[in-house]
Design an enzyme around this catalytic site. Structure first.
Site, PDB file in Angstrom:
ATOM      1  CB  SER A   1      -0.899   0.336   1.176  1.00  0.00           C
ATOM      2  OG  SER A   1      -2.044  -0.565   1.422  1.00  0.00           O
TER       3      SER A   1
ATOM      4  CG  HIS B   1      -3.916  -1.284  -3.312  1.00  0.00           C
ATOM      5  ND1 HIS B   1      -2.611  -2.112  -2.356  1.00  0.00           N
ATOM      6  CD2 HIS B   1      -4.551  -1.400  -1.964  1.00  0.00           C
ATOM      7  CE1 HIS B   1      -2.696  -2.563  -1.196  1.00  0.00           C
ATOM      8  NE2 HIS B   1      -3.803  -1.165  -1.234  1.00  0.00           N
TER       9      HIS B   1
ATOM     10  CG  HIS C   1      -5.329  -6.778   0.017  1.00  0.00           C
ATOM     11  ND1 HIS C   1      -5.355  -5.819  -0.992  1.00  0.00           N
ATOM     12  CD2 HIS C   1      -4.373  -6.572   1.335  1.00  0.00           C
ATOM     13  CE1 HIS C   1      -4.200  -4.829  -0.680  1.00  0.00           C
ATOM     14  NE2 HIS C   1      -3.750  -5.489   0.531  1.00  0.00           N
TER      15      HIS C   1
ATOM     16  CE1 TYR D   1      -8.655  -4.705   1.045  1.00  0.00           C
ATOM     17  CE2 TYR D   1      -7.165  -5.503   2.072  1.00  0.00           C
ATOM     18  CZ  TYR D   1      -7.768  -4.270   1.978  1.00  0.00           C
ATOM     19  OH  TYR D   1      -6.737  -3.818   1.218  1.00  0.00           O
ATOM     20  CD  GLU D   2      -8.383  -6.459  -3.192  1.00  0.00           C
ATOM     21  OE1 GLU D   2      -9.380  -5.950  -4.599  1.00  0.00           O
ATOM     22  OE2 GLU D   2      -7.624  -7.036  -2.745  1.00  0.00           O
TER      23      GLU D   2
ATOM     24  CB  ALA E   1       1.345   0.254   4.491  1.00  0.00           C
TER      25      ALA E   1
ATOM     26  CG  MET F   1      -5.670  -5.967   6.550  1.00  0.00           C
ATOM     27  SD  MET F   1      -6.948  -4.712   6.286  1.00  0.00           S
ATOM     28  CE  MET F   1      -6.828  -3.701   8.012  1.00  0.00           C
ATOM     29  CB  SER F   2      -1.049  -7.756   2.295  1.00  0.00           C
ATOM     30  OG  SER F   2       0.239  -7.355   2.459  1.00  0.00           O
TER      31      SER F   2
ATOM     32  CG  ASN G   1      -1.045   2.093  11.392  1.00  0.00           C
ATOM     33  OD1 ASN G   1      -1.441   2.228  10.012  1.00  0.00           O
ATOM     34  ND2 ASN G   1      -1.724   1.917  12.333  1.00  0.00           N
TER      35      ASN G   1
ATOM     36  CG  HIS H   1      -6.208   3.042   2.533  1.00  0.00           C
ATOM     37  ND1 HIS H   1      -5.344   2.410   3.122  1.00  0.00           N
ATOM     38  CD2 HIS H   1      -6.603   3.100   1.469  1.00  0.00           C
ATOM     39  CE1 HIS H   1      -4.807   1.380   1.543  1.00  0.00           C
ATOM     40  NE2 HIS H   1      -5.825   2.442   1.050  1.00  0.00           N
TER      41      HIS H   1
HETATM   42  N1  HPA Z   1      -3.765  -2.682  10.806  1.00  0.00           N
HETATM   43  C1  HPA Z   1      -4.224  -4.235  10.134  1.00  0.00           C
HETATM   44  N2  HPA Z   1      -3.506  -3.735   8.770  1.00  0.00           N
HETATM   45  C2  HPA Z   1      -2.967  -2.320   8.549  1.00  0.00           C
HETATM   46  C3  HPA Z   1      -2.813  -1.287   9.309  1.00  0.00           C
HETATM   47  C4  HPA Z   1      -2.990  -1.701  10.956  1.00  0.00           C
HETATM   48  O1  HPA Z   1      -2.844  -0.656  11.609  1.00  0.00           O
HETATM   49  N3  HPA Z   1      -1.491  -0.291   8.635  1.00  0.00           N
HETATM   50  C5  HPA Z   1      -1.614  -0.172   7.725  1.00  0.00           C
HETATM   51  N4  HPA Z   1      -2.376  -2.104   6.646  1.00  0.00           N
END
Ligand code: HPA
Length: 280
Positions: free
Chosen positions: A31, A64, A86, A88-89, A116, A214-215, A238, A251
């Protein structure tokens, strides 16, 4: 032949004539990190949008962009996934890993996965790079469920060293040379697309995770099954929910931190690719 191999061969045949070289290295850009493929370090040779590949899952997330970009980095042949798919898609996990299998089918032996991630370890801070030492896959289905394709790998593949020690050492050497601080940690993949609750982050911290995302994990498992040598780099965009209490996740924040880290990320990835000893 299993349906997984059939799907892979169909996808491969649909683009075979457009693949410019057998890549030595496959690179997945996470990401907000997709711009690496447009950096001066990446000398583009060819591009194939995912939408033009037969049976291919197409990414739907903003930030993406979905295409394979083939190029030269320091003289090495690299295929890069600008944008990943992903779970989740809504695609089955076996579809999510099809691009990884396709890059292996093209000839790539080394896989660099970038993402990320949220920092679970309080010693991290946004903007940190973390070399993935291991992962926790238990919250997403294994991409290896279903009939085993023996041409890909064995039924019960070993996962004792998913992330190659040799490549981790190369990454740290490059980072030291560039004076970029690279930490180490364990990554857990959750399904997303929602960010986690504070209680979920406390749970994964207790389980030994330092990073949440998530990947990556399902891709690493499919790649390891096929005998690829893997390196993983997370950019902490983050702190995970509740690690700094009261912070709200978005995001946009993920993309903003990735944009700020862009130059350091480019330098690190290029140095790493140049520094890897390739050859099967
Ligand atoms: N959680 C899950 N996926 C992420 C995060 C997060 O805090 N930051 C970037 N991808």
């Amino acid at each position: 032949m299993t349906k997984f191999k059939e799907e892979l061969e169909r996808a491969y045949k649909s683009i075979e004539s457009r693949i410019p070289f057998a890549p030595e290295i496959a690179l997945v850009l996470g990401s907000g990190l997709g711009e690496y493929a447009e950096s001066p370090d990446f000398d583009i040779v060819a591009e194939i949008p995912y939408g033009e590949i037969e049976g291919f899952p197409v990414s739907t997330v903003s930030g993406h962009d979905g295409r394979f970009v083939f190029g030269k980095v320091g003289g090495k042949n690299v295929v890069c996934m600008k944008g990943r798919v992903h779970y989740y898609e809504g695609y089955p996990v076996t579809q999510v890993v099809l691009p990884i299998r396709l890059m292996r089918r093209m000839g790539a032996q080394i896989l660099l996965l970038t993402n990320a991630a949220g920092g679970v370890n309080p010693a991290y801070k946004p903007g940190d790079f973390v070399c993935i030492t291991d992962h926790i896959s238990s919250f997403v289905p294994s991409p290896l469920i279903g009939p085993n394709e023996d041409d890909f790998g064995v039924r019960f593949p070993d996962m004792s060293q998913v992330y190659s020690l040799r490549l981790r050492e190369t990454l740290h050497k490059c980072a030291d040379f560039l004076k970029i601080n690279v930490k180490e940690g364990v990554y857990v993949q959750l399904t997303g697309p929602n960010y986690e609750t504070p209680a979920e982050i406390r749970m994964v911290a207790k389980l030994g995770a330092n990073l949440v995302g998530m990947s990556t994990v399902c891709e690493a498992m499919a790649a390891r099954h096929m005998g690829m040598e893997i390196c993983g780099i997370s950019l902490v965009t983050n702190m995970a929910c509740g690690v700094i209490s009261g912070a709200v996740l978005s995001h946009e924040e993920v993309k903003e931190t990735a944009a700020v880290a862009k130059e350091r990320f480019t330098a690190l990835v290029t140095a790493f690719i140049e520094g890897i000893q390739t050859g099967e």
